[in-house]
Design a protein around this motif. Sequence first.
Motif, PDB file in Angstrom:
ATOM      1  N   VAL A 183       0.877  -1.179   0.000  1.00 39.46           N
ATOM      2  CA  VAL A 183       0.000   0.000   0.000  1.00 39.46           C
ATOM      3  C   VAL A 183       0.909   1.222   0.000  1.00 39.46           C
ATOM      4  O   VAL A 183       1.640   1.463   0.958  1.00 39.46           O
ATOM      5  N   ALA A 184       0.902   1.984  -1.107  1.00 43.47           N
ATOM      6  CA  ALA A 184       1.813   3.135  -1.249  1.00 43.47           C
ATOM      7  C   ALA A 184       1.103   4.417  -0.807  1.00 43.47           C
ATOM      8  O   ALA A 184      -0.065   4.631  -1.132  1.00 43.47           O
ATOM      9  N   CYS A 191      10.950   9.209   1.199  1.00 42.62           N
ATOM     10  CA  CYS A 191      11.532   8.450   0.084  1.00 42.62           C
ATOM     11  C   CYS A 191      10.557   8.167  -1.069  1.00 42.62           C
ATOM     12  O   CYS A 191      10.024   7.053  -1.186  1.00 42.62           O
ATOM     13  N   PRO A 192      10.361   9.162  -1.945  1.00 38.22           N
ATOM     14  CA  PRO A 192       9.403   8.977  -3.057  1.00 38.22           C
ATOM     15  C   PRO A 192       9.603   7.717  -3.907  1.00 38.22           C
ATOM     16  O   PRO A 192       8.621   7.078  -4.291  1.00 38.22           O
ATOM     17  N   PHE A 224       3.678   8.208 -10.077  1.00 32.95           N
ATOM     18  CA  PHE A 224       4.700   8.144  -9.033  1.00 32.95           C
ATOM     19  C   PHE A 224       6.068   8.482  -9.600  1.00 32.95           C
ATOM     20  O   PHE A 224       6.267   8.513 -10.830  1.00 32.95           O
ATOM     21  N   PHE A 225       6.989   8.749  -8.683  1.00 26.38           N
ATOM     22  CA  PHE A 225       8.334   9.233  -9.004  1.00 26.38           C
ATOM     23  C   PHE A 225       9.066   8.220  -9.897  1.00 26.38           C
ATOM     24  O   PHE A 225       9.057   7.029  -9.614  1.00 26.38           O
ATOM     25  N   GLU A 226       9.700   8.706 -10.946  1.00 29.12           N
ATOM     26  CA  GLU A 226      10.487   7.879 -11.873  1.00 29.12           C
ATOM     27  C   GLU A 226       9.660   6.723 -12.444  1.00 29.12           C
ATOM     28  O   GLU A 226      10.179   5.619 -12.681  1.00 29.12           O
ATOM     29  N   GLN A 227       8.367   6.987 -12.660  1.00 32.74           N
ATOM     30  CA  GLN A 227       7.433   5.929 -13.083  1.00 32.74           C
ATOM     31  C   GLN A 227       7.885   5.235 -14.374  1.00 32.74           C
ATOM     32  O   GLN A 227       7.813   4.012 -14.488  1.00 32.74           O
ATOM     33  N   ILE A 242       4.367  -7.740 -11.507  1.00 34.14           N
ATOM     34  CA  ILE A 242       3.978  -6.580 -10.689  1.00 34.14           C
ATOM     35  C   ILE A 242       2.792  -5.870 -11.335  1.00 34.14           C
ATOM     36  O   ILE A 242       2.844  -5.492 -12.511  1.00 34.14           O
ATOM     37  N   GLU A 243       1.739  -5.676 -10.539  1.00 34.31           N
ATOM     38  CA  GLU A 243       0.600  -4.895 -11.029  1.00 34.31           C
ATOM     39  C   GLU A 243       0.472  -3.643 -10.172  1.00 34.31           C
ATOM     40  O   GLU A 243       0.461  -3.728  -8.941  1.00 34.31           O
ATOM     41  N   TRP A 244       0.373  -2.493 -10.834  1.00 32.79           N
ATOM     42  CA  TRP A 244       0.242  -1.216 -10.113  1.00 32.79           C
ATOM     43  C   TRP A 244      -1.159  -0.667 -10.339  1.00 32.79           C
ATOM     44  O   TRP A 244      -1.587  -0.491 -11.484  1.00 32.79           O
ATOM     45  N   LEU A 245      -1.907  -0.431  -9.259  1.00 30.25           N
ATOM     46  CA  LEU A 245      -3.259   0.117  -9.390  1.00 30.25           C
ATOM     47  C   LEU A 245      -3.304   1.523  -8.814  1.00 30.25           C
ATOM     48  O   LEU A 245      -3.179   1.705  -7.597  1.00 30.25           O
TER      49      LEU A 245
END
Length: 422
Positions: A183-184, A191-192, A224-227, A242-245
Motif C-alpha cells: 500500500v503506497a 523516500c518517493p 509516481f516518481f520515476e514511473q 507486478i501490477e500497479w493500481l
Amino acid sequence: MKCWTRREFGCAAAATCLAALRLRSARGQAKARIVVVGGGIGGATVAKYLALAAGAVDVTLVEPKRYYTTCFFSNLYLAGLRSFASLTHGYEALARRYRITVRHDAATAIDPGGQTVTLESGTKLPYDRLVLAPGIAFKDGTIDGYDDAAARIMPHAWMAGAQTKLLRGQLQEMKDGGVFVVVAPPEPFRCPPGPYERASLVAHYFKRYKPRAKILILDAKDTFFEQDLFQDGWNRHYPGMIEWLPAQFTGGVRAVDPKTRSIVTASETFRADVANVIPAQKAAQLAQQAGLTDGSGWCPVNPLTFESTLYRGIHLVGDAVTAGDMPKSAYAANSQAKACAFAIAAALTGAERFPAHLFNMCFTFLGPEDAVSDAISFKLAEGTIKIADIFFSKLEEGAAIRAQAVRQASGWYDAFTHDTFG
Ligand SMILES: Cc1cc2nc3c(=O)[nH]c(=O)nc-3n(C[C@H](O)[C@H](O)[C@H](O)COP(=O)(O)OP(=O)(O)OC[C@H]3O[C@@H](n4cnc5c(N)ncnc54)[C@H](O)[C@@H]3O)c2cc1C
C-alpha cells in the motif's frame, strides 16, 4: 540614529555572540550548549558538523536507540541481497572522535521559554540552541483498522529495524503463488521512489525463489516518481509479476483487516498473503506535541538556517520539515543538517557564514544489476527552496551504465554513512 545595513547588522550580531562566548570562557563559564534530538541521518550529521564547525560548544545528542538501522538499502535486505548488520551503525565514533555526549534516552517535552528538554529518564537538559531531527510518524485514522497491533501483522517497514526484519520473515515464509500487496502512501512521504524500489527488489527475490508469486501495488496516487524508469524495469526483469493500481482505479485504500490480511479500497477488497501497508505521514510525535508543526503536519523552517518559524532558537532538519522542493530523503536530511550546523556556528561564534549548498542524490535499484539515479541541486528563491538543476537516468541507457550505477551506489552507501556516523 545609525541605520544598519544587513551586513553590518550580521557582523555586529556575530561580534556580540563572539564577545559573549569569550566573556563566558574568561569567567570560566560553561561553553554554549547545543542539544540535538534524534540520532538518525539529520541529527547525527548536525551533531558532528556542529562539533567540527564550532569548537567552542558542547554538543549533546539524544537518541533512544543504541544502533541506527538505515532505511536506505533496506529493500536490498528484504530481497536477501544485503545483511541486516550491514545496515546498522553505532554512535561510538561520534562520541570518541568529535567529543559529542551521546545520551540514549528519548525527549518527552520541550520548554522553549526555559530552554530545556526533558528526557524520559526525568533528566532536564538546558540548551542555548536546540536542533530536532525526529523523523516521521504516521497520520492517525487515514486507514481504518491500521494501528500498532495491525502493524505487527501487516508491517510498514518504513522506519527501519524490527519492522524490516518482520517483513523479511513474512516474505520468506510466503508460499509460492502468494500475493504480496504494497500500500503506497500519498504525498508528501519519506523516500518517493521507496515503495516502487521495494516492489522491484522483492520481485527479484520472488523470481528466484517463488516464481509464481505476484505483487500488487495499491497506490494513493495516480502517478509516481520515476514511473517510466520503474515500469520499463518491471517489463524487462519481471514481466507479468507486478501490477500497479493507481487511486483512480480503486478510489484509494480505506481500511484493513489484519485477521484476514484484507485491504479494503473504495471499489474492491484485496486479500494479501503478505501485506506491506505504508500509511500517510506527518512529522514525528515530539515535533507535533512541541507545537513545531503547522496545519500541514510538518515543521515550517527558515530555508537559510533551518530555524523554526514558530519558535526562535529551535532548529529542525530532515524528514520532519517542509523544505520547499526538497524530497524527504537521507541525502536531503544530511545536506540540510550541514547548512543548519554552519548557520548555528556562524551565529554563535562569528564563524564565516557559508551560503547553503542544498543537494539531493539518490540511487534506486530496479534489480541487483540495474540501478538508476537522480541528482538535484536547489536554490533559495521567493523565500523557499526551489529546484535549480535536475538529472535523471535515461530510459534508453544500456546495461553497462546501469551496472556501473549499482557499483556507485555501494560506494555511496559507505561514504555517506561514514560522513554521518564516522
Ligand atoms: C525503504 C526506504 C528506502 C530509502 N532509501 C533512501 C535512499 O536510497 N536514499 C536516501 O537519501 N533516502 C532514502 N530513504 C529515506 C531516508 O531513510 C530518510 O529520509 C532519512 O532517514 C531521514 O532522516 P531523519 O534524520 O529526518 O529521520 P530518521 O533517520 O528517521 O531519524 C530520526 C531519529 O529520531 C529519533 N527520535 C524520534 N523521536 C525522538 C525523541 N522523542 N527523542 C529522541 N530521539 C527521537 C528516532 O529514534 C530516529 O533515530 C529511504 C527510506 C525508506 C523507508
